[in-house]
Design a protein around this motif. Structure first.
Motif, PDB file in Angstrom:
ATOM      1  N   ARG A  17      71.021  53.435  53.327  1.00  0.00           N
ATOM      2  CA  ARG A  17      71.138  53.184  51.881  1.00  0.00           C
ATOM      3  C   ARG A  17      69.857  52.558  51.332  1.00  0.00           C
ATOM      4  NH1 ARG A  17      77.240  51.033  51.911  1.00  0.00           N
ATOM      5  NH2 ARG A  17      78.207  52.930  51.171  1.00  0.00           N
ATOM      6  N   PHE A  20      66.791  55.027  51.087  1.00  0.00           N
ATOM      7  CA  PHE A  20      66.846  55.908  49.923  1.00  0.00           C
ATOM      8  C   PHE A  20      66.666  55.137  48.619  1.00  0.00           C
ATOM      9  CE2 PHE A  20      68.409  58.987  52.919  1.00  0.00           C
ATOM     10  CZ  PHE A  20      68.013  60.202  52.373  1.00  0.00           C
ATOM     11  N   LYS A  21      67.264  53.960  48.531  1.00  0.00           N
ATOM     12  CA  LYS A  21      67.162  53.182  47.294  1.00  0.00           C
ATOM     13  C   LYS A  21      65.715  52.783  47.023  1.00  0.00           C
ATOM     14  CE  LYS A  21      69.200  49.701  44.511  1.00  0.00           C
ATOM     15  NZ  LYS A  21      70.469  49.353  44.022  1.00  0.00           N
ATOM     16  N   ASN A  26      67.804  55.668  44.142  1.00  0.00           N
ATOM     17  CA  ASN A  26      69.203  56.091  44.173  1.00  0.00           C
ATOM     18  C   ASN A  26      69.726  56.051  45.598  1.00  0.00           C
ATOM     19  OD1 ASN A  26      69.554  56.808  41.391  1.00  0.00           O
ATOM     20  ND2 ASN A  26      68.261  58.572  41.785  1.00  0.00           N
ATOM     21  N   GLU A  27      70.823  55.336  45.800  1.00  0.00           N
ATOM     22  CA  GLU A  27      71.437  55.297  47.126  1.00  0.00           C
ATOM     23  C   GLU A  27      72.153  56.610  47.405  1.00  0.00           C
ATOM     24  OE1 GLU A  27      74.137  52.072  47.718  1.00  0.00           O
ATOM     25  OE2 GLU A  27      72.643  50.546  47.233  1.00  0.00           O
ATOM     26  N   PRO A  28      72.208  57.010  48.668  1.00  0.00           N
ATOM     27  CA  PRO A  28      73.013  58.187  48.994  1.00  0.00           C
ATOM     28  C   PRO A  28      74.491  57.826  48.944  1.00  0.00           C
ATOM     29  CG  PRO A  28      72.203  57.190  50.996  1.00  0.00           C
ATOM     30  CD  PRO A  28      71.592  56.416  49.853  1.00  0.00           C
ATOM     31  N   GLU A  29      75.308  58.820  48.742  1.00  0.00           N
ATOM     32  CA  GLU A  29      76.759  58.628  48.829  1.00  0.00           C
ATOM     33  C   GLU A  29      77.149  58.796  50.288  1.00  0.00           C
ATOM     34  OE1 GLU A  29      80.840  61.026  47.657  1.00  0.00           O
ATOM     35  OE2 GLU A  29      78.907  61.813  47.008  1.00  0.00           O
ATOM     36  N   TRP A 137      72.796  63.022  49.224  1.00  0.00           N
ATOM     37  CA  TRP A 137      71.851  62.481  48.249  1.00  0.00           C
ATOM     38  C   TRP A 137      71.361  63.636  47.392  1.00  0.00           C
ATOM     39  CZ3 TRP A 137      66.684  63.525  47.310  1.00  0.00           C
ATOM     40  CH2 TRP A 137      66.072  62.695  46.368  1.00  0.00           C
ATOM     41  N   ASN A 138      71.470  63.474  46.082  1.00  0.00           N
ATOM     42  CA  ASN A 138      71.016  64.506  45.150  1.00  0.00           C
ATOM     43  C   ASN A 138      71.579  65.881  45.539  1.00  0.00           C
ATOM     44  OD1 ASN A 138      69.682  65.198  42.822  1.00  0.00           O
ATOM     45  ND2 ASN A 138      67.754  65.634  43.848  1.00  0.00           N
TER      46      ASN A 138
END
Length: 152
Positions: A17, A20-21, A26-29, A137-138
């Motif tokens: 997390r 990516f942040k 943006n953090e991944p789900e 992510w995205n």
């Protein structure tokens, strides 16, 4: 060999997390976390760090090319060759390894990342059922396989 506890496993989730942040804002789900019962179908690009010392095993980061291309573009990189995608996934695995050392202690020895291309099954080497964290992510999927145990 001792199994990892919940906090030791969470460090890998939080490390992904945070990576990516910091890089993308943006953090991944996190879409699932489970114990694998069979070999896993990974993605085309894989980075593997091996641990020894206080822990034994490895962590595999597996990502599709589109996700890695998007990450490289965000960093201003225009070389989207397979070699550069392999370097990127290797760097992510290396970052996870470094973060693990901060939490699990200096006695944790970490290998240079091994980078592999191909999506053939990810096989457990240490645990019969490795821990798997899947994410998105995205709109792009990825997974981290934690196949390690604490030494007695």
């Amino acid at each position: 060999m001792d199994t990892l506890n919940e906090n030791e496993l969470k460090l890998f989730v939080e490390s992904v997390r945070r990576y990516f942040k910091v890089l993308t804002r943006n953090e991944p789900e996190i879409t699932s976390a489970f114990l694998a019962t069979t070999d896993l179908e990974g993605h085309d690009f894989n980075g593997i760090v091996t641990f020894s010392g206080s822990y034994n095993g490895h962590v595999i980061v597996s990502m599709p090319p589109q996700l890695l291309k998007e990450l490289l573009l965000l960093q201003g990189e225009t070389d989207l060759s397979d070699g550069n995608l392999l370097d990127a996934v290797g760097e992510i695995a290396n970052t996870l390894g470094g973060n693990a050392r901060k939490t699990l202690g200096a006695a944790l020895q970490i290998s240079v990342p091994v980078k592999l291309q191909g999506s053939s099954g990810i096989k457990a080497r240490v645990r019969k059922r490795p821990y798997v964290i899947t994410m998105r992510w995205n709109r792009q999927p990825a997974l981290v396989c934690v196949d390690m145990s604490r030494r007695d």
